[in-house]
Design an enzyme around this catalytic site. Structure first.
Site, PDB file in Angstrom:
ATOM      1  N   ASP A 101      -0.972  -3.339   4.527  1.00 22.02           N
ATOM      2  CA  ASP A 101       0.101  -2.440   4.936  1.00 22.02           C
ATOM      3  C   ASP A 101       0.387  -2.625   6.419  1.00 22.02           C
ATOM      4  O   ASP A 101      -0.461  -3.117   7.179  1.00 22.02           O
ATOM      5  CB  ASP A 101      -0.266  -0.991   4.628  1.00 22.02           C
ATOM      6  N   GLU A 171      -4.010   1.559   5.786  1.00 21.80           N
ATOM      7  CA  GLU A 171      -4.751   1.723   7.039  1.00 21.80           C
ATOM      8  C   GLU A 171      -3.873   2.293   8.144  1.00 21.80           C
ATOM      9  O   GLU A 171      -4.321   3.126   8.938  1.00 21.80           O
ATOM     10  CB  GLU A 171      -5.330   0.371   7.481  1.00 21.80           C
TER      11      GLU A 171
END
Length: 469
Positions: A101, A171
């Site tokens: 991500d 994250e």
């Protein structure tokens, strides 16, 4: 170009690992180009297919590299990719971490080129996630592919170490989904050494291991003054302006020198490790001419403020944009206040101190304060054999002595992993040197850092196998 591969793991040298990773750099470019194209920003409506596509891509690639990974849906709605190639008896398991991500692109017109298309300019590769952290994902893949080549050539000992892969999907938005999975199924993360590839060298070409991270304790503060925006000519001057009240409130968080002025969050701690001098920090941060680096006039080093002391930054502001300005008194304004917490400070206590300060300075408005998830700071123990082996490997690949650095960023997973497995060791490292401009427009990576960090990781794995025999 044909590479002469050894038939024994103890014949693997730093030069050979660099040569092997270099041979995989075309794969790295093509893979990173594919991965960057996914707008994998967790929790943004409308991007579900991009996140699912990135997760599926990661699953396919790591399976092809020899690790039987599976997708795991986590409690925050993200997908993490996890799997393990089991170790032979008596051999350790090494966990390779990264995340797919990314941060939003921000204002796309500030980018020189499309942020979702990997481009090359002047030897650097540009695109959102090129460094943080998709570059680490493809670096791990190149290492695993090179490892398989060495095993197939006869270095069968390398096949005995366990390789566990964890690629996170949220994250950048807190990562609590992966932490919840760790708490619920700790066996998915079992390893003797955690290699956390989500950091970087203190400067381009300087081999570094990060040994300190700050934690985080953010809050969102919202002020309301009038039921709805009202005509500024008819009501301005008497109707309380929510945005002006918020500006006054936020101005109390720092003193006239720009240093934190919240009771309980002031500090004179100093960073004892390697860090940039003021001129280097100015250059790395892009501080404009005529603007002073905070703390410089008081003789405070930049890393004292970015690693060892709390910092408060307004990372988001809700109000009317300049482009959409109307002649009305704002009735609502909100700010995301990011509090970074240094090693040794309790993040909950720090968040309490910030909230108490805001409440003491209650503005002429109805105020609502929302706590966000806190994360503890991290301090590494580098005395263990695996960390010593890794530090030596990265230094030999670069041909320089490895330094210990600190970072103001936060990776909550580091503490959680060591809490679950207190006898394990953890190395925090990576390709994110200062010129990468992570989280900013024109994020980029120098491919030589991918090559060298990948080579160091490969060398570490080879030496771990030989020393475990």
């Amino acid at each position: 170009m044909s590479i002469a591969l050894p038939t024994s793991a103890d014949q693997i040298t730093p030069e050979l690992t660099k040569e092997l990773i270099e041979s995989h750099m075309p794969f790295v470019w093509e893979s990173l180009k594919e991965l960057v194209a996914f707008q994998s920003i967790h929790s943004v409506p409308g991007l579900e297919e991009h996140n699912a596509g990135a997760a599926a891509w990661v699953v396919e690639q790591f399976r092809a590299a020899g690790v039987p990974v599976e997708p795991f849906k986590t409690t925050d709605g993200s997908t993490s990719v996890i799997g393990v190639k089991e170790a032979a008896e008596g051999y350790p398991t090494i966990l390779l971490y990264s995340h797919f991500d990314v941060q939003p692109s921000g204002v796309e017109k500030e980018w020189t080129a499309d942020p979702w298309t990997l481009t090359e300019r002047d030897g650097r590769w540009y695109g959102r996630g090129a460094a943080d952290c998709k570059g680490h994902v493809v670096m791990h893949l190149a290492v695993l592919r090179a490892l398989r080549e060495l095993i197939d050539a006869g270095s069968e000992q390398l096949d005995k170490i366990g390789i566990r892969v964890v690629v996170e999907g949220s994250e950048e938005r807190g990562g609590y989904g992966l932490e919840d999975l760790l708490h619920a199924q700790p066996e998915l993360f079992r390893a003797d050494t955690f290699l956390i590839a989500d950091s970087g060298n203190d400067e381009l070409g300087l081999p570094s291991v990060c040994t300190a991270l700050r934690g985080s304790a953010p809050v969102t503060v919202t002020l309301r003054t009038i039921a709805q925006p009202m005509h500024s000519g008819q009501y301005g001057g008497a109707a309380p302006d929510a945005l002006l009240e918020l500006i006054k409130l936020l101005g109390t968080l720092h003193d006239d020198n720009g240093l934190v002025a919240v009771e309980g969050l002031t500090s004179d701690a100093v960073w004892e490790g390697v860090g940039p001098d003021t001129d280097t920090f100015r250059r790395n941060a892009g501080v404009l001419d005529g603007v002073e680096v905070l703390g410089a006039e008081q003789g405070i080093a930049a890393n004292d403020l970015t690693v060892m002391r709390p910092s408060i930054t307004v990372t988001g502001l809700d109000s009317l944009s300049v482009e959409d300005a109307i002649n009305a008194v704002p009735g609502r304004a909100a700010a995301q206040v990011s509090l970074r917490v240094p090693p040794g400070m309790d993040p909950v206590a720090a968040q309490d101190a910030l909230i108490a300060h805001l409440e003491r300075h209650q503005p002429n408005a109805k105020m609502e304060i929302e706590r966000s998830t806190v994360a503890s700071a991290f301090r590494a123990d580098t005395s263990g054999p695996a960390l010593q082996r890794f530090s030596k490997a990265i230094g030999e690949v670069y041909g320089k002595s490895t330094v210990e650095t600190g970072s103001g960023g936060s990776i909550p997973l580091t503490n959680e992993l060591l809490t679950a497995y207190p006898d394990a060791e953890l190395a925090l490292f990576g390709i994110e040197e200062p010129l990468c401009r992570i989280h900013s427009a024109d994020e980029s990576v120098d491919p030589s850092e991918i090559l060298h960090i990948g080579a160091a990781e490969l060398l570490f794995l080879a030496r771990t196998a030989t020393e475990s025999a």
